[in-house]
Structure formats: structure tokens, C-alpha cells
Design an enzyme around this catalytic site. Structure first.
Site: not given
Ligand code: M6R
Length: 617
Positions: A2, A27, A74, A100-101, A492, A496, A499, A515, A612
Site C-alpha cells: 500500500c 512497494r 495491496w 495503509n495497514g 540469499e 533472489k 522472487e 540427510h 517492497k
């Protein structure tokens, strides 16, 4: 997650609002909308889809209002649709709100308002807010106030008082068509001061081209914004002054600067981001210093445990931080995911130091995890890229990465800057404690100083990575293997890839493969191995041999000399101390994810379903 924009001045608000929303696109969102006031009527234009679609809505160019609020949504409550898009209005058409929230008690509030005769058009939690404001404006103690300004602010305050959850809210009203009221709690909101005009946004870069002077609101603080004034009120509506903050970021830093995508630009900005983050924090032969904090030897000696708490990429930076702190400072350090930490009753007391890493400084779980530690008497230290962000305002100590605005959803330069900063912090602690030899610390400092030119060297030749991306872009699965900090960075690299290329991948500690996960290795599967620690070289090669035997195709990122003809592809990177090698070895993995995503024709900067800044739980 948002985005909010607001404008009040003498210019047409719509183009400024849409421009601001475009800057907040990174975002993450699924719908967009704006509201302006003209001739005492609120005009709302909104729809699901891209911000640019707003420009195609009939009548949008005819809006001449010089005040307005805007929003990218969002979806949380209710699917993406025109009805669920913000702004939302009350039943009387007098109040419009963007938010927003998450309002956690919205069902109770909706039930209450329904019992009072209000009706709802959307499935959102937000729609209760304008109706609650209307309710208080016309009912109860506030409604008898004669001064309209006081009455409007009083009604907003009463409505906010009823909300449980997190919010950054803008309200406009036909009753006072020249002002915007804003309030925030656990969601970001900044106010930009102009000349005869003022701006509001979820973050600084969105309005950086209009002003460099900002006010950062505290939780539960209200502001009433007109074109020539900004007034601040606490949660009992007592007026107070607030200091202005000058932000010296370059407005162009938030643009693409000739790069095809923000992510690529940000990958290439890493040498600068690292240099800036080191800044003047140390020089060879001198002790590290932080202008922003001073931590005493007595305090550090009283610490028997450190927690590093963060989410996603920031958490991966924390894993490298653990290795650094344990090696250099000899303090037991645990790394935790903020959303787990906050609900697992971690053992924290005044002898625990909790370090929180967050690029945005607005991640809801990280903020909550910080508040939890404070409540248990621990000291808290925030590492963030955004000056004045929520997390830095909550923490006892704050230190900043100097990566500049990071716009692409996939974090790159923030990660490398976070690892650099936590390395300096670990050296600083070790110097204060005297827990490592001067030689070790000086060598590490020298390695840190050399990093930017080593990153440049990697970025100079991206051909092998591009070629490899073309070979593997259609694959469904990949594996990343490493030991020690090579495992930390493998996590990481795998994140990436997931995503932005939507390829399923797993990162494993190389020794753990046998294992279980080795059952997934079959002919043609791609395995990416990271080998940067000479002490673990042979063991890592043996683990990779195990996957080669089972038909895997291998790409190795290394600074070691490997046996000839063993692996399919090898990317050589410069040598450095294994504790900080993730800063170099991550670069080929960032580029690999980027080129695969491009090869698949995906939206690199705005991957599906992602935001974001994750400002809700
Ligand atoms: O702003 P933060 O550093 O708190 O964000 C944490 C994560 O949401 C973030 O790192 C996320 O994992 C990125 N999309 C990774 O590229």
C-alpha cells in the site's frame, strides 16, 4: 505494501498524485485511486490494476482540484476490484479516506455502524473509517463542538481511538475542503514541506523531487495540513511543534539513470553503497567509531547473548552478522525470523542485546519483535537504510546503511550494505571488548576497504552469468549449496531466484544434503555451489562431487583454485576474508536471478504478489 500520497497547494493535484503513486509502485499493489475536492464535492477515481490505468479513466484530466489524496492498494480484506480500491467515502459523501495497514477489529466496527444505519459497498476494513468519522461528527460529544476545524479533527480522533491495528491514514472532507488530516500508527507516513504547497507520502523518495524538508510523524500523532501550514497534535489533540528534517538524498538516485530496471541499477550501485556505508566509520590503523552510538565496555561485558532479528534478505544479512560477532566478539548470537521471534517467548533479559535489521525500517514483524525485546528490558539496536524510519525511532541505538533509496522489490544493495555495516559493528564491539587481536581486526578492515573495487571487478564481466542464465532459465528447480558463510549467502541467492524468476529453489548447508535433499538430485538438475573458505574447500568439493555423480549440472562461484574439468561452469571472484565473502559471492547470484527473470520476460522490479515494504503481519 500500500502506498499513500497527498497534495495540497495551488496546482492541479491529480498529476502530482499520480506521479507520487508511480514512485511508490515498487512497494507492491493491485489497485490505485485518487480523490480530489472541487466546488465542495469529493471526486473519486479508482480501479484495480496499474497506476497508469488511472490516466485512462474518463474525466480524470478534467479534475482541477488543488487538494487530493491517493493510494495504491495491496489487497488484504477483499479481492482487487474497483469497489475495494481506495479512497473510500462515508455514506454522506462528506469524508474520503485512504489507509495503509490493517484494522483488526473492523468486523465489530462494521457491525456497530450497520446497527446505526450505515451501509457498505466494499469488503475492506478501511471503509469503516470514513463512516466512523461521520458518525462521530454527527453524534456524541464531538458533534456539539461549534468550531468546525476542531470538530472535524475531534471526529477523526474519536474514530481513530476506536481502531485496533496499524494505520497510516489521510482524510479529506467537503466540510473543510482546504485541509488534509493525517495520522499514523505502525505504518509509515512522511510530510514534505513545500512553498505554498505541502506533500504527504508513504516514503521520502516518492516526493523527493518536490522538497528536501520533511516531517516524520510519531505513532498516534495527528497533523492538519493546509497549503501554507502544517500543525501537529498529540493523541489528546494538544498542539505541539515538530522539528523539520533535511534529507540530503539526491532525487535522481531514485530514478533509473539509464538502466533498464531498478534492480540492475541497484546491483551496479553496490560499490558506491559499500563505500558510503564504510564512510568515515574507520580508517586503517584507527579504531572504529560510530557518530550515532557509543556503547561502553561495561555494557558489552554485561551482555551474555545477542539476538539478530529480521525478515527475508535482512535476516540473511543477520546470519553473516552472527558469524562475525561470534568470531570476533565471542558473544553467543542467535538469528531469528521476526515473525517467529515475536510469538515464541524468546529468553530475553537486560543481559541480552537485540539487533534488528530492516532496509525500510517499516517491516511490521520486525517492529513488533523490537517492541517485545524492549518490554523485556533488553537494549535494542536498529540497522536501517531509512533515516527516521519507525524501527529507528523505537530502538535504543540506530545505525544506518548508506545504500541510497532501494526501489526494486528484490533487495540487493541493501543486503551488501547491511553485511558491511554489521561487520563494522562487530569490529567496533571487538575493539571495545578487546576480544580479538589487533592484527585480525586490521586485516578485516583492510579487506572491507578493498571490497568496492572487488565488486567492480565482478560487475565488469557478466558474460558467463548471462550465458548460464540463457541455458537454465526454463528450469523448474535449482539448488544452492555452501558451508559456513557460503551457506548463509546460498540462502540469499536462492531467495533472489525465487522472487524474481519464479523458479523453485532450495538452499542447503552442503553437509546436510545427504540427510534427505539429495533424493531430489537427478540427471540435469542445476546445482550452484559457493566455495570461498579455504578451510572448507575439500569438504565442499566432496559434497558437490556427490551431486555430480547423480547427474547434476554445476555452476561454482569461488575464489579458490578448483580441480580442472570437474565442474560445468565456474565463476571466479576475488579473494577476501571468508567472514565477509558473501558481499562478493552474492553478486553473481543477484545477476543470475536478474538475467533469468529478463530471459523469461518477467517484471524484474515488481515481482508478482510481493511488496517492497511489508507493513502488515
Ligand atoms: O525492509 P526490510 O529489510 O525489513 O524487508 C525485509 C524483507 O521483506 C525483504 O528483505 C524481502 O525479503 C526482500 N524482498 C528480499 O529481496
Amino acid at each position: 505494501m500500500c502506498g499513500i500520497v497527498g497534495y495540497v497547494g495551488s496546482k492541479k493535484a491529480t498529476p502530482i498524485l499520480i506521479d507520487g503513486l508511480l514512485s511508490l509502485e515498487y512497494r507492491g499493489y493491485d489497485s490505485a485511486g485518487i480523490a480530489t475536492i472541487e466546488n465542495d464535492v469529493i471526486k473519486v477515481m479508482k480501479d484495480k490494476g496499474r497506476v497508469n490505468n488511472l490516466n485512462n479513466l474518463e474525466g480524470i484530466n478534467d479534475l482541477v482540484g488543488t487538494i487530493g489524496i491517493a493510494h495504491t492498494r495491496w489487497a488484504t480484506h477483499g479481492k482487487p476490484s474497483k469497489e475495494n480500491s481506495h479512497p473510500h467515502m462515508d455514506n454522506s459523501g462528506k469524508f474520503a479516506v485512504v489507509h495503509n495497514g490493517i484494522i483488526e477489529n473492523y468486523s465489530d466496527l462494521r457491525e456497530f455502524l450497520t446497527s446505526k444505519g450505515y451501509t457498505f459497498i466494499s469488503q475492506t476494513d478501511t471503509e469503516v473509517i470514513p463512516n466512523l468519522i461521520h458518525y462521530y461528527y454527527t453524534n456524541g460529544p464531538v458533534s456539539v463542538i461549534e468550531d468546525t476545524k476542531e470538530k472535524f479533527l475531534g471526529a477523526v480522533k474519536s474514530a481513530i481511538y476506536d481502531l485496533k491495528g496499524s494505520y497510516a491514514i489521510e482524510v479529506i472532507s467537503t466540510i473543510l475542503p482546504d485541509e488534509i488530516i493525517v495520522v499514523r500508527k505502525d505504518s509509515p507516513l512522511v510530510i514534505g514541506k513545500g512553498n505554498g504547497e505541502n506533500y504527504i507520502a508513504s516514503d521520502i523518495p516518492a516526493i523527493l523531487k518536490y522538497t528536501k524538508e520533511f516531517y516524520l510523524l510519531d505513532d498516534n500523532e495527528f497533523a492538519v495540513i493546509e497549503k501554507d501550514s502544517i500543525r501537529f497534535f498529540d493523541n489528546s489533540l494538544q498542539e505541539h511543534n515538530r522539528a523539520i528534517k533535511n534529507i540530503d538524498w539526491d532525487a535522481n538516485a531514485a530514478g533509473k539513470d539509464g538502466f533498464e530496471d531498478y534492480m540492475l541499477k541497484e546491483i551496479f550501485e553496490q560499490p558506491t553503497a559499500i563505500r558510503e556505508t564504510i564512510g568515515s566509520r574507520f580508517r586503517l590503523g584507527e579504531k572504529c567509531s560510530f557518530d550515532d552510538i557509543e556503547i561502553s565496555k561495561e555494557y558489552l561485558q554485561s551482555i551474555n547473548k545477542i539476538f539478530i532479528v529480521a525478515c527475508g534478505t535482512a535476516m540473511h544479512a543477520g546470519l553473516v552478522g552472527k558469524a562475525l560477532i561470534e568470531n570476533l566478539c565471542k558473544i553467543p548470537t542467535e538469528v531469528d525470523i521476526a515473525s517467529e521471534f515475536r510469538y515464541r517467548n524468546p529468553l530475553i533479559d537486560e543481559h541480552t542485546l537485540c539487533i534488528y535489521i530492516s532496509q525500510s525500517g517499516e517491516t511490521a514483524d520486525t517492529i513488533a519483535a523490537l517492541k517485545l525485546a524492549k518490554a523485556h528490558g533488553a537494549k535494542t539496536l536498529a540497522i536501517s537504510n531509512v533515516i527516521g524510519s519507525s524501527i529507528t525511532r523505537e530502538a535504543d541505538y540506530s545505525i544506518y546503511t548508506h545504500a541510497g533509496p532501494e526501489i526494486a522489490v528484490a533487495s540487493t544493495k541493501a543486503y551488501t550494505s547491511q553485511v558491511v555495516l554489521i561487520s563494522i559493528l562487530a569490529i567496533y564491539f571487538a575493539e571495545v571488548l578487546g576480544s580479538s587481536s589487533e592484527t585480525v581486526l586490521e586485516e578485516l578492515k583492510s579487506d572491507l576497504i578493498d571490497l568496492p573495487s572487488k565488486v567492480e571487478k565482478i560487475l565488469d564481466d557478466t558474460e558467463v552469468i548471462k550465458a548460464f542464465a540463457k541455458k537454465v532459465y526454463a528450469e523448474k528447480d535449482m539448488f544452492f549449496l555452501g558451508r559456513g558463510t557460503d551457506y548463509n549467502v546460498a540462502l540469499e541467492g536462492s531467495l533472489k531466484l525465487k522472487e524474481i524468476s519464479y523458479i523453485h529453489s532450495e538452499a542447503y548447508a552442503a553437509g546436510e544434503l545427504k540427510h534427505g535433499p539429495i533424493a531430489l538430485i537427478e540427471n540435469g538438475v542445476t546445482v550452484i555451489g559457493i566455495i570461498t573458505n579455504p578451510n572448507l574447500l575439500e569438504k565442499s568439493i566432496s559434497n558437490l562431487q556427490e551431486v555430480i555423480t547423480r547427474g547434476a549440472k554445476t555452476l561454482i562461484i569461488t575464489n579458490q583454485i578448483l580441480p580442472n574439468g570437474h565442474f560445468d561452469y565456474v565463476i571466479n571472484i576475488p579473494e577476501t576474508n571468508p567472514l565477509i565473502s558473501p558481499i562478493l559471492s552474492v553478486i553473481p547470484m543477484q545477476l543470475l536471478a536478474y538475467y533469468i527473470s529478463k530471459q523469461k520476460g518477467l517484471d524484474v522490479d515488481k515481482p508478482r504478489n510481493l511488496a517492497k515494504s511489508v507493513t502488515v503481519e
